[in-house]
Design a protein around this motif. Structure first.
Motif, PDB file in Angstrom:
ATOM      1  N   ASN A   1      72.119  58.059  92.639  1.00  0.00           N
ATOM      2  CA  ASN A   1      73.540  58.399  92.573  1.00  0.00           C
ATOM      3  C   ASN A   1      74.325  57.215  92.015  1.00  0.00           C
ATOM      4  O   ASN A   1      74.307  56.122  92.577  1.00  0.00           O
ATOM      5  CB  ASN A   1      74.043  58.755  93.979  1.00  0.00           C
ATOM      6  N   ILE A   2      75.025  57.433  90.905  1.00  0.00           N
ATOM      7  CA  ILE A   2      75.696  56.322  90.242  1.00  0.00           C
ATOM      8  C   ILE A   2      76.824  55.740  91.084  1.00  0.00           C
ATOM      9  O   ILE A   2      77.097  54.525  91.024  1.00  0.00           O
ATOM     10  CB  ILE A   2      76.226  56.733  88.850  1.00  0.00           C
ATOM     11  N   ASN A   3      77.478  56.541  91.904  1.00  0.00           N
ATOM     12  CA  ASN A   3      78.553  56.004  92.735  1.00  0.00           C
ATOM     13  C   ASN A   3      78.012  55.064  93.817  1.00  0.00           C
ATOM     14  O   ASN A   3      78.661  54.075  94.170  1.00  0.00           O
ATOM     15  CB  ASN A   3      79.352  57.155  93.360  1.00  0.00           C
ATOM     16  N   ILE A   4      76.827  55.358  94.315  1.00  0.00           N
ATOM     17  CA  ILE A   4      76.186  54.458  95.274  1.00  0.00           C
ATOM     18  C   ILE A   4      75.844  53.135  94.584  1.00  0.00           C
ATOM     19  O   ILE A   4      76.080  52.045  95.140  1.00  0.00           O
ATOM     20  CB  ILE A   4      74.922  55.110  95.861  1.00  0.00           C
ATOM     21  N   ARG A   5      75.304  53.207  93.365  1.00  0.00           N
ATOM     22  CA  ARG A   5      74.966  51.982  92.628  1.00  0.00           C
ATOM     23  C   ARG A   5      76.222  51.173  92.312  1.00  0.00           C
ATOM     24  O   ARG A   5      76.227  49.938  92.435  1.00  0.00           O
ATOM     25  CB  ARG A   5      74.215  52.313  91.338  1.00  0.00           C
ATOM     26  N   LYS A   6      77.268  51.852  91.886  1.00  0.00           N
ATOM     27  CA  LYS A   6      78.525  51.155  91.591  1.00  0.00           C
ATOM     28  C   LYS A   6      79.050  50.455  92.838  1.00  0.00           C
ATOM     29  O   LYS A   6      79.490  49.293  92.782  1.00  0.00           O
ATOM     30  CB  LYS A   6      79.576  52.144  91.074  1.00  0.00           C
ATOM     31  N   ALA A   7      79.028  51.155  93.965  1.00  0.00           N
ATOM     32  CA  ALA A   7      79.537  50.591  95.211  1.00  0.00           C
ATOM     33  C   ALA A   7      78.770  49.324  95.585  1.00  0.00           C
ATOM     34  O   ALA A   7      79.357  48.312  95.992  1.00  0.00           O
ATOM     35  CB  ALA A   7      79.440  51.625  96.330  1.00  0.00           C
ATOM     36  N   ILE A   8      77.462  49.371  95.453  1.00  0.00           N
ATOM     37  CA  ILE A   8      76.646  48.200  95.768  1.00  0.00           C
ATOM     38  C   ILE A   8      77.021  47.032  94.865  1.00  0.00           C
ATOM     39  O   ILE A   8      77.230  45.901  95.326  1.00  0.00           O
ATOM     40  CB  ILE A   8      75.147  48.552  95.625  1.00  0.00           C
ATOM     41  N   ALA A   9      77.121  47.269  93.570  1.00  0.00           N
ATOM     42  CA  ALA A   9      77.401  46.194  92.612  1.00  0.00           C
ATOM     43  C   ALA A   9      78.789  45.587  92.801  1.00  0.00           C
ATOM     44  O   ALA A   9      78.972  44.374  92.629  1.00  0.00           O
ATOM     45  CB  ALA A   9      77.259  46.721  91.189  1.00  0.00           C
TER      46      ALA A   9
ATOM     47  N   GLN B   1      81.218  44.275  85.978  1.00  0.00           N
ATOM     48  CA  GLN B   1      81.005  44.391  87.421  1.00  0.00           C
ATOM     49  C   GLN B   1      81.762  43.318  88.227  1.00  0.00           C
ATOM     50  O   GLN B   1      81.189  42.651  89.079  1.00  0.00           O
ATOM     51  CB  GLN B   1      79.502  44.339  87.740  1.00  0.00           C
ATOM     52  N   LYS B   2      83.039  43.200  87.966  1.00  0.00           N
ATOM     53  CA  LYS B   2      83.866  42.292  88.751  1.00  0.00           C
ATOM     54  C   LYS B   2      84.063  42.871  90.155  1.00  0.00           C
ATOM     55  O   LYS B   2      84.333  44.047  90.333  1.00  0.00           O
ATOM     56  CB  LYS B   2      85.223  42.101  88.083  1.00  0.00           C
ATOM     57  N   MET B   3      83.918  42.029  91.172  1.00  0.00           N
ATOM     58  CA  MET B   3      84.007  42.498  92.553  1.00  0.00           C
ATOM     59  C   MET B   3      85.329  43.217  92.825  1.00  0.00           C
ATOM     60  O   MET B   3      86.394  42.760  92.438  1.00  0.00           O
ATOM     61  CB  MET B   3      83.870  41.321  93.515  1.00  0.00           C
ATOM     62  N   ASN B   4      85.217  44.364  93.510  1.00  0.00           N
ATOM     63  CA  ASN B   4      86.390  45.120  93.928  1.00  0.00           C
ATOM     64  C   ASN B   4      85.992  45.884  95.192  1.00  0.00           C
ATOM     65  O   ASN B   4      85.466  46.990  95.129  1.00  0.00           O
ATOM     66  CB  ASN B   4      86.843  46.085  92.829  1.00  0.00           C
ATOM     67  N   LYS B   5      86.236  45.271  96.350  1.00  0.00           N
ATOM     68  CA  LYS B   5      85.737  45.827  97.604  1.00  0.00           C
ATOM     69  C   LYS B   5      86.401  47.159  97.956  1.00  0.00           C
ATOM     70  O   LYS B   5      85.752  48.059  98.509  1.00  0.00           O
ATOM     71  CB  LYS B   5      85.922  44.815  98.728  1.00  0.00           C
ATOM     72  N   GLU B   6      87.679  47.298  97.631  1.00  0.00           N
ATOM     73  CA  GLU B   6      88.363  48.557  97.938  1.00  0.00           C
ATOM     74  C   GLU B   6      87.784  49.692  97.096  1.00  0.00           C
ATOM     75  O   GLU B   6      87.526  50.790  97.603  1.00  0.00           O
ATOM     76  CB  GLU B   6      89.861  48.406  97.683  1.00  0.00           C
ATOM     77  N   GLU B   7      87.594  49.423  95.806  1.00  0.00           N
ATOM     78  CA  GLU B   7      87.013  50.440  94.934  1.00  0.00           C
ATOM     79  C   GLU B   7      85.575  50.740  95.352  1.00  0.00           C
ATOM     80  O   GLU B   7      85.133  51.895  95.327  1.00  0.00           O
ATOM     81  CB  GLU B   7      87.062  49.955  93.483  1.00  0.00           C
ATOM     82  N   ALA B   8      84.844  49.702  95.760  1.00  0.00           N
ATOM     83  CA  ALA B   8      83.465  49.887  96.184  1.00  0.00           C
ATOM     84  C   ALA B   8      83.384  50.842  97.376  1.00  0.00           C
ATOM     85  O   ALA B   8      82.522  51.723  97.432  1.00  0.00           O
ATOM     86  CB  ALA B   8      82.844  48.540  96.544  1.00  0.00           C
ATOM     87  N   LYS B   9      84.308  50.672  98.327  1.00  0.00           N
ATOM     88  CA  LYS B   9      84.300  51.533  99.518  1.00  0.00           C
ATOM     89  C   LYS B   9      84.582  52.984  99.149  1.00  0.00           C
ATOM     90  O   LYS B   9      83.937  53.911  99.668  1.00  0.00           O
ATOM     91  CB  LYS B   9      85.314  51.037 100.535  1.00  0.00           C
TER      92      LYS B   9
ATOM     93  N   ILE C   1      76.153  49.405  78.219  1.00  0.00           N
ATOM     94  CA  ILE C   1      75.619  50.641  78.789  1.00  0.00           C
ATOM     95  C   ILE C   1      74.899  50.357  80.096  1.00  0.00           C
ATOM     96  O   ILE C   1      75.084  51.039  81.108  1.00  0.00           O
ATOM     97  CB  ILE C   1      74.667  51.318  77.782  1.00  0.00           C
ATOM     98  N   LEU C   2      74.082  49.339  80.089  1.00  0.00           N
ATOM     99  CA  LEU C   2      73.284  48.994  81.267  1.00  0.00           C
ATOM    100  C   LEU C   2      74.158  48.656  82.466  1.00  0.00           C
ATOM    101  O   LEU C   2      73.905  49.101  83.587  1.00  0.00           O
ATOM    102  CB  LEU C   2      72.369  47.811  80.928  1.00  0.00           C
ATOM    103  N   LEU C   3      75.212  47.852  82.219  1.00  0.00           N
ATOM    104  CA  LEU C   3      75.990  47.299  83.324  1.00  0.00           C
ATOM    105  C   LEU C   3      77.292  48.027  83.626  1.00  0.00           C
ATOM    106  O   LEU C   3      77.708  48.105  84.775  1.00  0.00           O
ATOM    107  CB  LEU C   3      76.289  45.825  83.043  1.00  0.00           C
ATOM    108  N   GLU C   4      77.958  48.556  82.618  1.00  0.00           N
ATOM    109  CA  GLU C   4      79.258  49.187  82.841  1.00  0.00           C
ATOM    110  C   GLU C   4      79.167  50.705  82.918  1.00  0.00           C
ATOM    111  O   GLU C   4      79.863  51.335  83.718  1.00  0.00           O
ATOM    112  CB  GLU C   4      80.239  48.800  81.729  1.00  0.00           C
ATOM    113  N   ASP C   5      78.314  51.287  82.097  1.00  0.00           N
ATOM    114  CA  ASP C   5      78.188  52.751  82.111  1.00  0.00           C
ATOM    115  C   ASP C   5      77.256  53.225  83.218  1.00  0.00           C
ATOM    116  O   ASP C   5      77.548  54.203  83.912  1.00  0.00           O
ATOM    117  CB  ASP C   5      77.673  53.254  80.755  1.00  0.00           C
ATOM    118  N   ASP C   6      76.136  52.518  83.384  1.00  0.00           N
ATOM    119  CA  ASP C   6      75.092  52.999  84.301  1.00  0.00           C
ATOM    120  C   ASP C   6      74.956  52.193  85.586  1.00  0.00           C
ATOM    121  O   ASP C   6      74.324  52.675  86.532  1.00  0.00           O
ATOM    122  CB  ASP C   6      73.734  53.001  83.589  1.00  0.00           C
ATOM    123  N   TYR C   7      75.502  50.993  85.626  1.00  0.00           N
ATOM    124  CA  TYR C   7      75.313  50.146  86.810  1.00  0.00           C
ATOM    125  C   TYR C   7      73.839  50.164  87.240  1.00  0.00           C
ATOM    126  O   TYR C   7      73.512  50.337  88.414  1.00  0.00           O
ATOM    127  CB  TYR C   7      76.213  50.607  87.961  1.00  0.00           C
ATOM    128  N   ALA C   8      72.961  49.961  86.269  1.00  0.00           N
ATOM    129  CA  ALA C   8      71.531  50.070  86.539  1.00  0.00           C
ATOM    130  C   ALA C   8      71.026  48.950  87.446  1.00  0.00           C
ATOM    131  O   ALA C   8      70.080  49.140  88.202  1.00  0.00           O
ATOM    132  CB  ALA C   8      70.752  50.057  85.222  1.00  0.00           C
TER     133      ALA C   8
END
Length: 565
Positions: free
Chosen positions: A328-336, A381-389, A520-527
């Motif tokens: 799930n890409i939202n889970i990966r984004k949240a982690i990053a 992938q700049k840290m954003n804790k509110e967006e991550a949550k 693509i790797l880091l911003e689109d997919d948060y791989a």
């Protein structure tokens, strides 16, 4: 290269690699600094110590001494000391002839290299090193029966017929390397490779003595007694991958033996940075492993014993998409986005490392205008804790769950444990419902866990194997030998492969394709989640001169070292 590096090691251990990794050099092409002897100009009359014996501490064991099976900086750095290929990096980070007489001669299309080998190179058993030894080693590396990880990875799309052989569609004898005679090699490429000369310095491409390897069979490279050496040193003690100490001695059969001053190097593994620093202070060690703890580094601030430099080794959190939650890409984004990388490098590491929002490091890989790859692209992938949550809650809703349990694999050094504890705290605190099980394992086990994809999150490092962004960018091709996280994006594959093929001779277009792929790797997919680019801090006895560190391939070279009184 994987670092034990990293170490690189921390996997801040290595390499080192890895990937020991993974910076000496005085030219802007490498983005590194030429090694300097502390204390100013060379005295008019330096006197050598009577005993030319060096004591070195490492933070990881050597996983393998088989050059076609190595994947980490610890193995590559040791192989660099006891063996050599056609070319090696000198102390100024330049590619220079080693087992070869001169630099390659090319055909008009730059797809064939003819290399003349020196005739005075010998194995430690007295056998000559010939072109047939290179052919044997390369064929062994690409042979599917050998199960070399780096053979197919390095040769695929580069050395003629490598792909067909790896797929079982051609014979190993069809590989694009031939012995024209005992001392002439012809290498045939699939297409021109801009970085070919730095590429073939790599340890995978070292020769192996066919008769000896076949005689040893399964025992080959299991310990020091089952190896041959053609480099500056030979191994006189090493009991295999679990050994915590080993010894190198000057190789008198080496063609350049007259220029090697050291007679012996004693290595011991020390995984506790404070213990390493204490041993150094007590005069029991001349070189320490990387020191990553602020309290220890501060003890030596301003001292001519502390050597610090930013190296092109990257550390990231690999995310295994075999786990449905991590697909799930939202889970990966949240982690990053939930990790405070600045706090990690400043408060936990405090060693000069820098936060990373990229996979191709800073001060590495320069174009024809002397601009580094990073100077002409952005960070991600700049840290954003509110967006991550918010993303985390959205991902949980999409999965239909309220919590996620993940296995996080790290390493067993003290530095790695501190880093992993910080990562666990950040992730669990900022993502309610996430529970991490930390597995702190020895470096070799971490490699095995990664290769078998036996993890959910894995803290890993990579140092460059040659002087080009491709050494980072081709890691995450679909089905790639180093992907190992079930990531796949056809557009990413298309861009990276175009940079390897059609755009190989089009510098600007090639650069842009690789930069788009990184996006693509880091911003689109948060791989995966880049965490930091490592700064190296080691303690070096000021009486030790000629120590060289490298930006890619082996971490260090010992052959130019002299110990002064």
């Amino acid at each position: 290269m994987k670092k034990s590096k990293l170490s690189l090691l921390l996997v801040l251990t290595l390499v080192l690699s890895m990937f020991l990794a993974a910076c000496s050099g005085g030219n802007k092409d490498t983005g590194t600094d030429k090694p300097k002897d502390k204390g100013g100009e060379k005295p008019a009359a330096e006197q050598l110590a009577d005993k030319q014996e060096l004591n070195v501490l490492e933070s990881a064991e050597i996983p393998t001494m088989d050059s076609v099976l190595g994947t980490d900086a610890m193995s590559f750095t040791t192989l660099n000391a006891v063996n050599e290929g056609m070319y090696r990096l000198d102390a100024d980070q330049k590619v220079v002839p080693a087992g070869a007489e001169a630099m390659p001669e090319y055909n008009a299309e730059k797809t064939e290299l003819t290399i003349k080998l020196r005739k005075d190179a010998k194995w430690s058993n007295g056998d000559p090193v010939t072109a047939h030894d290179y052919v044997f080693a390369w064929q062994r590396a690409i042979n599917p029966d050998t199960a070399s990880e780096y053979g197919p990875y390095f040769m695929s799309g580069k050395i003629k017929n490598a792909d067909a052989i790896a797929e079982g569609k051609a014979k190993v004898e069809d590989l694009g390397i031939k012995a024209e005679d005992d001392y002439t090699l012809k290498i045939t490429l699939e297409r021109p490779i801009p970085y070919i000369e730095s590429f073939i310095t790599f340890q995978l491409f070292y020769p192996q003595n066919k008769k000896y390897v076949e005689e040893q069979g399964a025992d080959y490279a299991k310990d020091a007694a089952h190896l041959l050496y053609n480099g500056p040193f030979k191994m006189t003690k090493w009991d295999g991958p679990i050994a915590t100490e080993w010894v190198l001695e000057k190789n008198e059969t080496y063609h350049g033996a007259k220029d090697v001053t050291l007679t012996k190097i004693n290595f011991n593994v020390s995984k506790d940075p404070q213990a390493s620093a204490n041993a150094f202070t007590a005069g029991e060690a001349d070189i320490t492993p990387r020191l990553a703890q602020a309290a220890i580094i501060s003890q030596f601030a301003g001292s001519d014993e502390l050597i610090q430099y930013l190296e092109p080794s990257m550390w990231w959190l690999k995310i295994n998409e075999k786990n449905p939650a991590l697909k799930n890409i939202n889970i990966r984004k949240a982690i990053a986005l939930s990790i405070d990388k600045k706090a990690l490098v400043e408060d936990v590491l405090a060693n000069g490392s820098i936060p990373a929002g990229f996979i191709v490091p800073k001060e590495f890989a320069y174009d024809k205008n002397h601009k580094a790859f990073r100077e002409t692209t952005k960070e991600y992938q700049k840290m954003n804790k509110e967006e991550a949550k918010k993303l985390w809650e959205k991902g949980l809703s999409e999965l239909g769950v309220k919590e996620v349990n993940l296995v996080y694999v790290g390493q067993d050094t003290e530095t790695a444990k501190a880093t992993d504890a910080f990562m666990k705290d950040q992730l669990e605190k900022n993502l309610p419902g996430l529970k991490l099980e930390l597995n702190a394992v020895p470096f070799k086990i971490r490699i095995d866990r990664e290769q078998n994809m036996d993890y959910d999150l894995l803290f890993s490092g990579w140092g460059p194997d040659y002087d080009d962004p491709m050494t980072f960018m081709d890691l995450y091709l679909t089905g790639g030998d180093h992907n190992k996280m079930d990531y796949s994006n056809p557009k990413y594959d298309e861009l990276v492969k175009a940079a390897q093929t059609d755009l190989a001779a089009k510098d600007e277009e090639r650069w842009k394709a690789l930069q788009e792929a990184e996006k693509i790797l880091l911003e689109d997919d948060y791989a995966l989640a880049p965490i930091y680019q490592r700064s190296v801090n080691i303690l070096l006895n000021p009486k030790v001169k000629g120590f060289a560190h490298h930006a890619f391939g082996p971490d260090f070279s010992y052959q130019w070292i002299k110990i002064l009184k």
